[in-house]
Scaffold this motif. Structure first.
Motif, mmCIF file in Angstrom:
data_model
loop_
_atom_site.group_PDB
_atom_site.id
_atom_site.type_symbol
_atom_site.label_atom_id
_atom_site.label_comp_id
_atom_site.label_asym_id
_atom_site.label_seq_id
_atom_site.Cartn_x
_atom_site.Cartn_y
_atom_site.Cartn_z
ATOM 1 N N TYR A 341 108.211 31.362 70.485
ATOM 2 C CA TYR A 341 107.900 31.777 71.857
ATOM 3 C C TYR A 341 107.174 30.672 72.614
ATOM 4 C CZ TYR A 341 106.697 34.739 75.796
ATOM 5 O OH TYR A 341 106.595 35.264 77.072
ATOM 6 N N LEU A 342 106.234 30.007 71.950
ATOM 7 C CA LEU A 342 105.481 28.948 72.623
ATOM 8 C C LEU A 342 106.372 27.772 72.981
ATOM 9 C CD1 LEU A 342 102.467 28.075 73.372
ATOM 10 C CD2 LEU A 342 102.651 26.628 71.345
ATOM 11 N N THR A 343 107.174 27.323 72.018
ATOM 12 C CA THR A 343 107.934 26.088 72.230
ATOM 13 C C THR A 343 109.223 26.299 73.014
ATOM 14 O OG1 THR A 343 109.015 26.351 70.068
ATOM 15 C CG2 THR A 343 107.015 25.026 70.144
ATOM 16 N N LYS A 344 109.826 27.462 72.909
ATOM 17 C CA LYS A 344 111.111 27.703 73.575
ATOM 18 C C LYS A 344 110.930 28.489 74.883
ATOM 19 C CE LYS A 344 113.301 25.660 70.204
ATOM 20 N NZ LYS A 344 114.048 26.367 69.174
ATOM 21 N N HIS A 345 110.339 29.654 74.816
ATOM 22 C CA HIS A 345 110.205 30.458 76.032
ATOM 23 C C HIS A 345 109.193 29.867 77.013
ATOM 24 C CE1 HIS A 345 112.125 33.371 73.344
ATOM 25 N NE2 HIS A 345 112.532 33.995 74.433
ATOM 26 N N LEU A 346 108.052 29.385 76.494
ATOM 27 C CA LEU A 346 107.023 28.838 77.385
ATOM 28 C C LEU A 346 107.171 27.337 77.604
ATOM 29 C CD1 LEU A 346 103.834 30.751 76.146
ATOM 30 C CD2 LEU A 346 105.529 31.441 77.848
ATOM 31 N N LEU A 347 107.999 26.684 76.788
ATOM 32 C CA LEU A 347 108.186 25.229 76.864
ATOM 33 C C LEU A 347 106.846 24.491 76.849
ATOM 34 C CD1 LEU A 347 111.224 24.643 79.250
ATOM 35 C CD2 LEU A 347 111.063 24.136 76.812
ATOM 36 N N ILE A 348 106.045 24.837 75.842
ATOM 37 C CA ILE A 348 104.763 24.182 75.617
ATOM 38 C C ILE A 348 104.871 23.344 74.349
ATOM 39 C CG2 ILE A 348 102.347 24.594 74.986
ATOM 40 C CD1 ILE A 348 102.349 26.934 76.938
ATOM 41 N N GLN A 374 107.244 21.820 63.571
ATOM 42 C CA GLN A 374 108.393 20.989 63.916
ATOM 43 C C GLN A 374 109.698 21.738 63.671
ATOM 44 O OE1 GLN A 374 108.676 16.902 63.739
ATOM 45 N NE2 GLN A 374 106.579 16.477 63.084
ATOM 46 N N TRP A 375 109.709 22.589 62.655
ATOM 47 C CA TRP A 375 110.888 23.428 62.417
ATOM 48 C C TRP A 375 111.146 24.329 63.622
ATOM 49 C CZ3 TRP A 375 111.533 28.745 62.254
ATOM 50 C CH2 TRP A 375 112.748 29.210 61.737
ATOM 51 N N TYR A 386 117.911 23.622 68.162
ATOM 52 C CA TYR A 386 117.242 24.001 69.401
ATOM 53 C C TYR A 386 117.888 25.214 70.058
ATOM 54 C CZ TYR A 386 120.921 22.099 72.438
ATOM 55 O OH TYR A 386 122.101 21.874 73.099
ATOM 56 N N PHE A 387 119.174 25.435 69.790
ATOM 57 C CA PHE A 387 119.868 26.529 70.465
ATOM 58 C C PHE A 387 119.688 27.873 69.753
ATOM 59 C CE2 PHE A 387 122.808 23.913 67.978
ATOM 60 C CZ PHE A 387 123.237 24.812 67.008
ATOM 61 N N ARG A 388 118.979 27.868 68.623
ATOM 62 C CA ARG A 388 118.633 29.136 67.975
ATOM 63 C C ARG A 388 117.234 29.520 68.412
ATOM 64 N NH1 ARG A 388 120.897 28.226 61.792
ATOM 65 N NH2 ARG A 388 123.106 28.088 62.347
ATOM 66 N N ILE A 389 117.155 30.529 69.228
ATOM 67 C CA ILE A 389 115.885 30.943 69.818
ATOM 68 C C ILE A 389 115.625 32.397 69.459
ATOM 69 C CG2 ILE A 389 114.631 31.255 71.991
ATOM 70 C CD1 ILE A 389 116.414 29.026 73.162
ATOM 71 N N PHE A 428 115.406 34.780 80.627
ATOM 72 C CA PHE A 428 115.025 33.641 81.456
ATOM 73 C C PHE A 428 114.537 32.483 80.584
ATOM 74 C CE2 PHE A 428 111.616 31.214 83.448
ATOM 75 C CZ PHE A 428 112.275 30.693 84.564
ATOM 76 N N GLY A 429 113.643 32.781 79.648
ATOM 77 C CA GLY A 429 113.087 31.740 78.791
ATOM 78 C C GLY A 429 114.141 31.077 77.930
ATOM 79 N N ARG A 430 115.048 31.893 77.379
ATOM 80 C CA ARG A 430 116.099 31.344 76.527
ATOM 81 C C ARG A 430 117.021 30.427 77.321
ATOM 82 N NH1 ARG A 430 121.336 32.185 75.051
ATOM 83 N NH2 ARG A 430 121.817 31.847 72.841
ATOM 84 N N ASP A 431 117.463 30.898 78.476
ATOM 85 C CA ASP A 431 118.382 30.092 79.286
ATOM 86 C C ASP A 431 117.725 28.783 79.724
ATOM 87 O OD1 ASP A 431 120.221 32.085 78.980
ATOM 88 O OD2 ASP A 431 119.976 32.925 81.000
ATOM 89 N N ARG A 432 116.471 28.854 80.111
ATOM 90 C CA ARG A 432 115.766 27.654 80.546
ATOM 91 C C ARG A 432 115.603 26.667 79.391
ATOM 92 N NH1 ARG A 432 109.687 28.069 82.857
ATOM 93 N NH2 ARG A 432 109.353 28.798 80.704
ATOM 94 N N ALA A 433 115.229 27.169 78.219
ATOM 95 C CA ALA A 433 115.048 26.296 77.058
ATOM 96 C C ALA A 433 116.350 25.606 76.683
ATOM 97 C CB ALA A 433 114.502 27.090 75.882
ATOM 98 N N LEU A 434 117.443 26.355 76.677
ATOM 99 C CA LEU A 434 118.732 25.767 76.329
ATOM 100 C C LEU A 434 119.091 24.639 77.287
ATOM 101 C CD1 LEU A 434 120.830 28.948 75.453
ATOM 102 C CD2 LEU A 434 120.040 27.177 73.869
ATOM 103 N N ARG A 435 118.858 24.867 78.578
ATOM 104 C CA ARG A 435 119.185 23.847 79.572
ATOM 105 C C ARG A 435 118.293 22.616 79.422
ATOM 106 N NH1 ARG A 435 117.676 26.414 83.524
ATOM 107 N NH2 ARG A 435 115.777 25.289 84.121
#
Length: 446
Positions: A341-348, A374-375, A386-389, A428-435
């Motif tokens: 959630y932190l690294t993908k949805h929040l992009l932190i 890192q995993w 990266y595309f597995r969220i 929203f978070g998933r789509d943004r992270a993928l992009r």
């Protein structure tokens, strides 16, 4: 006289370095140093880990006294302590067990150089892991960076050499060191020598208790069935004890080998991440995969604060963070969810999450914490693509369907006091992270 330096091995039994020290004859003086280089950097003076180490050192000193010796305990900077010991005691040699973290390697090199001025050997041994990086290698040479082939070679290596142990055959690499046979070589001491108190080191009781390392056969046998459900007491709580060596990794691996393959696999993961840190020390501060350095993290301070406090509006994330803040423990399944959630949805940046865990986890050790983060973020060895969220709703339904875990740690869940929507919703978070990930990685590789 020889000196044995305890660090991440707060026990007498089955202690590799102590065994080799005693085997060489006596007298042997055991010492421990509360390292100010580490303690002075801790953000809280009510750190449960310091309290646990202090309690464990106190018990270790009592154990030595039962054998007519004692543990000399110091509080200070290691180089200063060792200069004093070198010049006042003039030991014939100093023994210890290896530590693979960057600070520890730098410290040990400095201590070895300091001792070499008086021609005092500094000898270290493997004790904290079953296999070091150079012991489990690819056929063509070099370290593994993918877990599954590493695990297979690890197991083959384990079974490549069997020895007698009682009435059974076990791996030579799991056989305990018979330290107790040679304790008569300890230096006779008239102590007890004083141990610096928590207050003298600037710390105070934390109010957090480190649970004992589980040994119940039923829990271990059903580990694979229960370990993913955070509301169930189905994990071993071995982490802090392996981290500080109050239990032996060989003894725990023997126990896992005879009870549960999944549990043994977790210990192999521990070796795997330690081996990665040994072979690729740059991972301590950055991505294993350099292309992930190009991810443009948002690092919104408000979102990070809400994540830390367990107020994201995602029930299972909030429960996990509150459990961590209150107890110094977070269930492993939940660790993966909150990291995703932190690294993908929040992009932190994962390094912010890694540091927060480092400050809070009772079982914190650099290699495993770093490897796990890192995993989750995608830039490590054998990383989650990266595309597995993680979909936190499906994770909730699968592993805490009745919200037992959530209701324990987030009592306001289901009331008007709890947010009706997450700070960043899943789609929203998933789509943004993928992009963001896709564009950054494409640019890095172009």
């Amino acid at each position: 006289m020889t000196i044995f330096w305890h660090r991440r091995d707060l026990r007498i039994s089955d202690n590799a370095g102590l065994y080799h020290t005693l085997l060489g004859g006596g007298p042997v003086l055991p010492v421990f140093i509360f390292d100010r280089n580490i303690l002075d950097e801790l953000p809280s003076k009510k750190d449960a880990r310091v309290e646990f180490i202090h309690d464990s050192v106190t018990e270790l000193a009592k154990a030595y006294r039962e054998y007519g010796s004692d543990l000399r305990v110091f509080y200070g900077y290691p180089l200063e302590v060792w200069e004093f010991l070198r010049d006042s005691l003039r030991p014939e040699a100093v023994y210890t067990n290896r530590d693979y973290e960057p600070y520890a390697l730098e410290r040990d090199r400095a201590v070895a150089n300091l001792l070499s001025i008086r021609e005092i050997p500094f000898r270290d041994y493997k004790d904290h892991v079953i296999f070091e990086s150079d012991e489990v290698q690819k056929k063509a040479g070099g370290p593994y960076t993918v877990y599954t082939p590493y695990m297979r070679t690890w197991l083959r290596t384990l079974d490549s050499r069997l020895v007698s142990f009682g009435e059974e055959k076990i791996s030579y690499f799991l056989k305990p060191y018979p330290t107790e046979r040679y304790l008569h070589h300890l230096l006779p001491e008239k102590g007890p020598y004083p141990i610096p108190t928590l207050a003298e080191m600037g710390f105070a009781p934390s109010g957090v208790e480190v649970p004992p390392a589980a040994e119940g056969r039923d829990l271990l046998t059903h580990y694979d069935q229960n370990r993913d459900f955070p509301a169930v007491a189905g994990t071993t709580r071995w982490g802090p004890h392996l981290r500080h060596g109050t239990v032996s990794i060989r003894e725990r691996a023997r126990l896992a080998r005879t009870t549960n393959d999944t549990l043994l696999g977790e210990l192999i993961w521990r070796d795997f991440y330690s081996n990665i840190l040994q072979a690729f020390p740059h991972v301590a501060k950055g991505n294993y995969r350099p292309e992930y350095d190009h991810i443009p993290w948002i690092n919104k301070e408000e979102h990070f604060r809400l994540w830390c406090e367990g107020k994201t509006g995602v029930p299972i994330v909030d429960a996990g963070m509150r459990q961590l803040n209150a107890t110094g423990f977070m269930h492993n399944r939940v660790r993966m969810i909150v990291a995703s959630y932190l690294t993908k949805h929040l992009l932190i940046d994962w390094r912010l999450g890694e540091k927060y865990f480092a400050d809070k986890l009772l079982c914190y050790e650099l290699a495993s914490n770093n490897g796990g983060w890192q995993w989750a973020a995608g830039g490590g060895v054998d990383a989650q693509p990266y595309f597995r969220i993680f979909n936190f709703d499906s994770q909730q339904r699968k592993f805490d369907k009745e919200y037992r875990y959530v209701k324990r740690w987030v009592p306001e869940y289901g009331t008007e006091s709890y947010p009706q929507e997450p700070i960043v919703p899943h789609k929203f978070g998933r789509d943004r992270a993928l992009r963001v990930y896709k564009e950054a990685l494409a640019e890095a590789r172009s």
